[in-house]
Design a protein around this motif. Structure first.
Motif, PDB file in Angstrom:
ATOM      1  N   ASP A  89     -93.383  50.904  85.040  1.00  0.00           N
ATOM      2  CA  ASP A  89     -92.279  50.051  84.598  1.00  0.00           C
ATOM      3  C   ASP A  89     -91.952  50.243  83.116  1.00  0.00           C
ATOM      4  OD1 ASP A  89     -91.796  48.972  87.084  1.00  0.00           O
ATOM      5  OD2 ASP A  89     -93.038  47.190  86.763  1.00  0.00           O
ATOM      6  N   ILE A  90     -92.949  50.376  82.285  1.00  0.00           N
ATOM      7  CA  ILE A  90     -92.691  50.541  80.849  1.00  0.00           C
ATOM      8  C   ILE A  90     -91.940  51.839  80.572  1.00  0.00           C
ATOM      9  CG2 ILE A  90     -94.908  51.639  80.276  1.00  0.00           C
ATOM     10  CD1 ILE A  90     -94.826  49.803  77.700  1.00  0.00           C
ATOM     11  N   LYS A  92     -89.951  53.384  82.816  1.00  0.00           N
ATOM     12  CA  LYS A  92     -88.601  53.167  83.353  1.00  0.00           C
ATOM     13  C   LYS A  92     -87.760  52.398  82.345  1.00  0.00           C
ATOM     14  CE  LYS A  92     -89.885  52.635  88.171  1.00  0.00           C
ATOM     15  NZ  LYS A  92     -89.834  51.734  89.306  1.00  0.00           N
ATOM     16  N   ASN A  93     -88.323  51.328  81.781  1.00  0.00           N
ATOM     17  CA  ASN A  93     -87.576  50.508  80.829  1.00  0.00           C
ATOM     18  C   ASN A  93     -87.166  51.311  79.604  1.00  0.00           C
ATOM     19  OD1 ASN A  93     -87.626  48.224  82.434  1.00  0.00           O
ATOM     20  ND2 ASN A  93     -89.519  47.448  81.535  1.00  0.00           N
ATOM     21  N   SER A  94     -88.052  52.182  79.133  1.00  0.00           N
ATOM     22  CA  SER A  94     -87.720  53.028  77.984  1.00  0.00           C
ATOM     23  C   SER A  94     -86.533  53.931  78.300  1.00  0.00           C
ATOM     24  CB  SER A  94     -88.926  53.875  77.585  1.00  0.00           C
ATOM     25  OG  SER A  94     -89.979  53.060  77.136  1.00  0.00           O
ATOM     26  N   PHE A  96     -84.253  53.441  80.670  1.00  0.00           N
ATOM     27  CA  PHE A  96     -83.063  52.610  80.843  1.00  0.00           C
ATOM     28  C   PHE A  96     -82.497  52.197  79.485  1.00  0.00           C
ATOM     29  CE2 PHE A  96     -84.871  51.187  85.166  1.00  0.00           C
ATOM     30  CZ  PHE A  96     -84.269  52.253  85.810  1.00  0.00           C
ATOM     31  N   ASN A  97     -83.363  51.903  78.518  1.00  0.00           N
ATOM     32  CA  ASN A  97     -82.894  51.548  77.174  1.00  0.00           C
ATOM     33  C   ASN A  97     -82.156  52.711  76.527  1.00  0.00           C
ATOM     34  OD1 ASN A  97     -83.830  48.909  77.193  1.00  0.00           O
ATOM     35  ND2 ASN A  97     -85.818  49.443  76.326  1.00  0.00           N
TER      36      ASN A  97
END
Length: 120
Positions: A89-90, A92-94, A96-97
């Motif tokens: 998840d971390i 993926k979030n990076s 997506f950011n």
């Protein structure tokens, strides 16, 4: 759509030959052809190997939705999106950011460009 048809569709969408998949799975092309034509029911281990060769999850062979038919340009994008789903998840979030920043930057640039064109 039955499993044999789905296997064939995934293979053709990826631009692979029966021989390439058969070699990857470790069976002869004739046996693979019988699987794809529905004459032979593949074992679970064969399905796992075929799915791995096709770079898909076994569950996708049982999914009722029709596999996405993509052209060669979009293929790499869709493959990358599938791989993205496997990240933590971390991570993926990076990603997506980064995508959000790039989109915001483009929209701001377009908005400023339009404003300058209107002002002139």
């Amino acid at each position: 759509m039955n499993i044999a048809d789905k296997i064939k569709l995934f293979r053709t969408n990826k631009g692979l030959s029966q021989k390439e998949i058969a070699l990857s799975v470790g069976i002869d092309q004739a046996q693979y052809s019988r699987i794809e034509s529905g004459k032979v029911e593949p074992t679970i281990s064969s399905l796992e190997k075929i799915a791995e060769a096709l770079e898909i999850k076994v569950v996708e062979l049982f999914n009722e939705e029709k596999p996405i038919d993509i052209n060669s340009y979009d293929k790499s994008i869709v493959d990358k999106l599938r791989l993205l789903d496997e990240l933590y998840d971390i991570e993926k979030n990076s990603i997506f950011n980064i995508i959000d920043i790039a989109i915001s930057k483009k929209r701001l640039k377009d908005m400023l460009s339009n404003a300058l064109n209107v002002a002139m």
